[in-house]
Write a protein that holds these residues in place. Structure first.
Motif, PDB file in Angstrom:
ATOM      1  N   SER A  74       3.740   6.958 -16.068  1.00  0.00           N
ATOM      2  CA  SER A  74       3.853   5.601 -15.514  1.00  0.00           C
ATOM      3  C   SER A  74       4.705   4.711 -16.412  1.00  0.00           C
ATOM      4  N   PHE A  75       4.575   4.897 -17.736  1.00  0.00           N
ATOM      5  CA  PHE A  75       5.367   4.052 -18.630  1.00  0.00           C
ATOM      6  C   PHE A  75       6.857   4.389 -18.517  1.00  0.00           C
ATOM      7  N   GLY A  76       7.155   5.632 -18.223  1.00  0.00           N
ATOM      8  CA  GLY A  76       8.551   6.004 -18.012  1.00  0.00           C
ATOM      9  C   GLY A  76       9.160   5.286 -16.829  1.00  0.00           C
ATOM     10  N   LEU A  77       8.355   5.101 -15.765  1.00  0.00           N
ATOM     11  CA  LEU A  77       8.842   4.366 -14.597  1.00  0.00           C
ATOM     12  C   LEU A  77       9.055   2.897 -14.945  1.00  0.00           C
ATOM     13  N   GLN A  87       1.928   6.722  -6.867  1.00  0.00           N
ATOM     14  CA  GLN A  87       0.882   7.681  -7.242  1.00  0.00           C
ATOM     15  C   GLN A  87       1.360   9.121  -7.059  1.00  0.00           C
ATOM     16  N   ASP A  88       2.095   9.360  -5.983  1.00  0.00           N
ATOM     17  CA  ASP A  88       2.639  10.708  -5.768  1.00  0.00           C
ATOM     18  C   ASP A  88       3.613  11.082  -6.886  1.00  0.00           C
ATOM     19  N   TRP A  89       4.366  10.094  -7.341  1.00  0.00           N
ATOM     20  CA  TRP A  89       5.321  10.321  -8.431  1.00  0.00           C
ATOM     21  C   TRP A  89       4.590  10.671  -9.736  1.00  0.00           C
ATOM     22  N   PHE A  90       3.515   9.948  -9.987  1.00  0.00           N
ATOM     23  CA  PHE A  90       2.753  10.199 -11.207  1.00  0.00           C
ATOM     24  C   PHE A  90       2.022  11.547 -11.132  1.00  0.00           C
ATOM     25  N   LYS A  91       1.504  11.891  -9.945  1.00  0.00           N
ATOM     26  CA  LYS A  91       0.795  13.166  -9.787  1.00  0.00           C
ATOM     27  C   LYS A  91       1.728  14.353 -10.015  1.00  0.00           C
ATOM     28  N   ALA A  92       3.008  14.110  -9.803  1.00  0.00           N
ATOM     29  CA  ALA A  92       4.005  15.176 -10.009  1.00  0.00           C
ATOM     30  C   ALA A  92       4.331  15.361 -11.492  1.00  0.00           C
ATOM     31  N   GLY A  93       3.652  14.598 -12.365  1.00  0.00           N
ATOM     32  CA  GLY A  93       3.837  14.768 -13.800  1.00  0.00           C
ATOM     33  C   GLY A  93       4.723  13.739 -14.458  1.00  0.00           C
ATOM     34  N   GLN A 128       0.826  -1.204   0.000  1.00  0.00           N
ATOM     35  CA  GLN A 128       0.000   0.000   0.000  1.00  0.00           C
ATOM     36  C   GLN A 128       0.868   1.265   0.000  1.00  0.00           C
ATOM     37  N   GLN A 129       1.963   1.214   0.753  1.00  0.00           N
ATOM     38  CA  GLN A 129       2.862   2.366   0.789  1.00  0.00           C
ATOM     39  C   GLN A 129       3.575   2.556  -0.552  1.00  0.00           C
ATOM     40  N   ILE A 130       3.945   1.450  -1.183  1.00  0.00           N
ATOM     41  CA  ILE A 130       4.591   1.535  -2.493  1.00  0.00           C
ATOM     42  C   ILE A 130       3.641   2.154  -3.518  1.00  0.00           C
ATOM     43  N   TYR A 131       2.380   1.721  -3.489  1.00  0.00           N
ATOM     44  CA  TYR A 131       1.397   2.305  -4.404  1.00  0.00           C
ATOM     45  C   TYR A 131       1.272   3.806  -4.177  1.00  0.00           C
ATOM     46  N   GLN A 132       1.294   4.228  -2.909  1.00  0.00           N
ATOM     47  CA  GLN A 132       1.177   5.648  -2.612  1.00  0.00           C
ATOM     48  C   GLN A 132       2.386   6.420  -3.130  1.00  0.00           C
ATOM     49  N   PRO A 181      13.538   9.001  -6.168  1.00  0.00           N
ATOM     50  CA  PRO A 181      13.744   9.419  -4.772  1.00  0.00           C
ATOM     51  C   PRO A 181      12.562   8.999  -3.907  1.00  0.00           C
ATOM     52  N   LEU A 182      12.845   8.468  -2.733  1.00  0.00           N
ATOM     53  CA  LEU A 182      11.780   8.117  -1.804  1.00  0.00           C
ATOM     54  C   LEU A 182      11.339   9.356  -1.042  1.00  0.00           C
ATOM     55  N   PRO A 183      10.073   9.400  -0.643  1.00  0.00           N
ATOM     56  CA  PRO A 183       9.597  10.555   0.128  1.00  0.00           C
ATOM     57  C   PRO A 183      10.212  10.556   1.517  1.00  0.00           C
ATOM     58  N   THR A 184      10.181  11.702   2.162  1.00  0.00           N
ATOM     59  CA  THR A 184      10.668  11.767   3.537  1.00  0.00           C
ATOM     60  C   THR A 184       9.765  10.929   4.429  1.00  0.00           C
ATOM     61  N   SER A 185      10.345  10.389   5.506  1.00  0.00           N
ATOM     62  CA  SER A 185       9.584   9.498   6.391  1.00  0.00           C
ATOM     63  C   SER A 185       8.413  10.217   7.049  1.00  0.00           C
TER      64      SER A 185
END
Length: 520
Positions: free
Chosen positions: A26-29, A17-23, A10-14, A214-218
């Motif tokens: 998904s295919f690039g990832l 999603q945050d990465w995709f919302k930033a523009g 669930q955390q990975i999905y979040q 980059p991973l988000p801050t904890s």
């Protein structure tokens, strides 16, 4: 320290999603993931022929792109399509691979007769990703069995894309043995909790994490747990010291009743663990019949009759840490002894380690709504109290089944903390430690340690560390005790193997670990 942040699906999905919302597309990832895997595989695997087994989702899309990139590196690659792509990204990935003329075969039940499949040295699992939380069925189950059969042969390697298909990424569970048994798992984006606990330790093989982004801050997405692999260095002792400088441990256990001969050895093993990590003094409160055995094994220990309250009660005032429960007995008449000992310890402001039969009586007291349970919880808010159950003991404490514990070990620990407070160790493959509002997973130790008495030694190690005032909170923490115990077990396994390990062999390995830690 080589500690890794662990996340649930669930955390990975979040994070995604945050990465995709930033523009970010998904295919690039997907391209980034497949390219990084291709680079790693090409660099680290000597064979240059592979079968990539693809499923219908984006994990399958990773497989299709991986085939494309490996072909660019000059590999001979065959894609075994177990299911047609169903997502837009996986469909796009397949078209790229087909345009590059990657060889493909539609999966069928006689797959192992295909020469391209049977002759491949590397089999790459891209069937399921981190969304799976059930047993694979039908063609998928058959395909998983085929991959496992092929890669059990000499000169064959199984590589899992992100997570072995069939392994639940958040809990480490495999249903009925239906999962890819990987030699290597190329974990994408961030490390998944399930790779390091329970069945994950048997199915994941070598875990290589490819960060990708980059991973988000904890503070935004706090990792579910932190993976622990190495004990913390320990402060050297001052020359101007004496035995009182390093604390006094009282082991309460080793009982004998009219209905059972008891386990006198449990208290001896706990005392051994406490001495091995440097406790200045250790007293053992056990049945009088075991006093000679304790002194024969540990002549530097002090003994007191467990059933002599006049001798036992004053001892608590001289004690720093009380470890209670090892071989204490589960008979009803022993419960009052447990209650009195805990009350004496709290009155003397001792640190507490509750293990084994102590946990049994604590569970009984909870069922009886005994006020001591709440007293311990309040006490644990201001003083060190640690509970160290295995799955069965945790299930009894929480009033649920063993299966419910194993279905979600992190949730079980969270529930225990809420009910009892304190610090927690849930033993098992990838033991889970909760302290200081953080969950940890211990990634040392081995199956040879699944033998009687290992938990008694661990309780003694924790008590012995906690008794030493000069150590920092980290150096004498519960996770430190678990790491020292696991590293000592790994050192012993190298000498005698998993089948030959005995608990009383652990002492010298613990002493060596402590010597190494204090010399760093």
């Amino acid at each position: 320290m080589n500690n890794t942040l662990l996340y649930t699906s669930q955390q990975i999905y979040q994070i995604e999603q945050d990465w995709f919302k930033a523009g970010n597309p998904s295919f690039g990832l997907m391209q980034q993931a497949s390219w990084q895997m291709a680079i790693w595989i090409n660099k680290n695997i000597s064979y240059k022929n592979a079968c990539i087994w693809t499923g219908s989702g984006n994990n399958g899309g990773d497989g299709w792109l991986l085939a494309h990139y490996l072909c660019q590196f000059g590999w001979q690659v065959t894609v075994v399509e177990v299911a047609e792509p169903t997502t837009e990204d996986s469909k796009h990935a397949k078209q790229i691979a087909l345009k590059a003329r990657c060889q493909t075969i539609k999966w069928h039940k006689e797959m192992m007769k295909e020469s391209a499949v049977f002759s491949a040295n590397v089999h790459i699992d891209a069937l399921f990703g981190i969304g799976l939380d059930r047993e694979p069925m039908g063609d998928y189950a058959t395909a998983i069995a085929q991959v496992n059969q092929l890669t059990s042969l000499p000169d064959k390697t199984a590589i899992a894309v992100d997570i072995p298909s069939g392994l639940v990424s958040s809990t480490g569970q495999v249903f009925n043995g239906v999962a890819i048994c990987a030699d290597i798992t190329l974990c994408l984006l961030a490390s998944k909790l399930g790779l390091f606990i329970k069945d994950g330790k048997d199915y994941a093989g070598q875990v290589v994490t490819l960060p990708l982004i980059p991973l988000p801050t904890s503070s935004k997405i706090k990792p579910t747990a932190i993976r622990l692999m190495q004990a913390y260095p320990i402060l050297s002792r001052l020359s101007n010291s004496h035995k009182g400088s390093f604390g006094h441990v009282l082991v309460v256990g080793g009982n004998k009743t009219e209905f059972a001969n008891g386990m006198g050895g449990a208290s001896i093993l706990a005392a051994t663990g406490a001495f091995a990590v440097g406790a200045g003094k250790v007293s053992v409160a056990c049945h009088a019949d075991y006093h000679n055995a304790v002194l024969a094994s540990k002549p530097n220990a002090m003994v007191v009759d467990l059933h002599n309250p006049k001798a036992l009660e004053p001892l608590f005032a001289q004690t720093d840490v009380v470890a209670i429960g090892m071989g204490l007995g589960r008979e009803q008449q022993v419960q009052s002894l447990f209650v009195k000992s805990v009350e004496y310890a709290m009155q003397a402001n001792c640190k507490l380690v509750i293990d084994a039969d102590g946990l049994y009586h604590l569970a009984s007291l909870k069922l009886e709504s005994n006020e001591l349970v709440e007293k311990i919880k309040i006490y644990a808010a201001n003083q060190f109290v640690a509970f160290t159950p295995h799955t069965g003991e945790m299930a009894r404490l929480l009033g649920i089944s063993n299966k419910q514990i194993e279905d979600n070990r992190t949730a079980a620990v969270d529930q225990a903390v809420a009910q009892f407070g304190g610090h927690w160790l849930l033993k098992g493959a990838g033991s889970m430690v909760y302290e200081d509002a953080q969950m940890y997973v211990c990634d040392v130790g081995n199956a040879g340690m699944a033998t009687a008495g290992m938990g008694d030694v661990l309780a003694g190690i924790l008590a012995g560390l906690q008794a030493q005032h000069h150590l920092t909170s980290t150096q004498k923490s519960l996770r430190q005790a678990v790491l020292i115990h696991g590293q000592a077990g790994d050192a012993l396994a190298k000498k005698v193997g998993a089948y030959g390990m005995q608990t009383d062999y652990m002492e010298i390995e613990i002493i060596k670990i402590m010597a190494d830690l204090s010399a760093i």
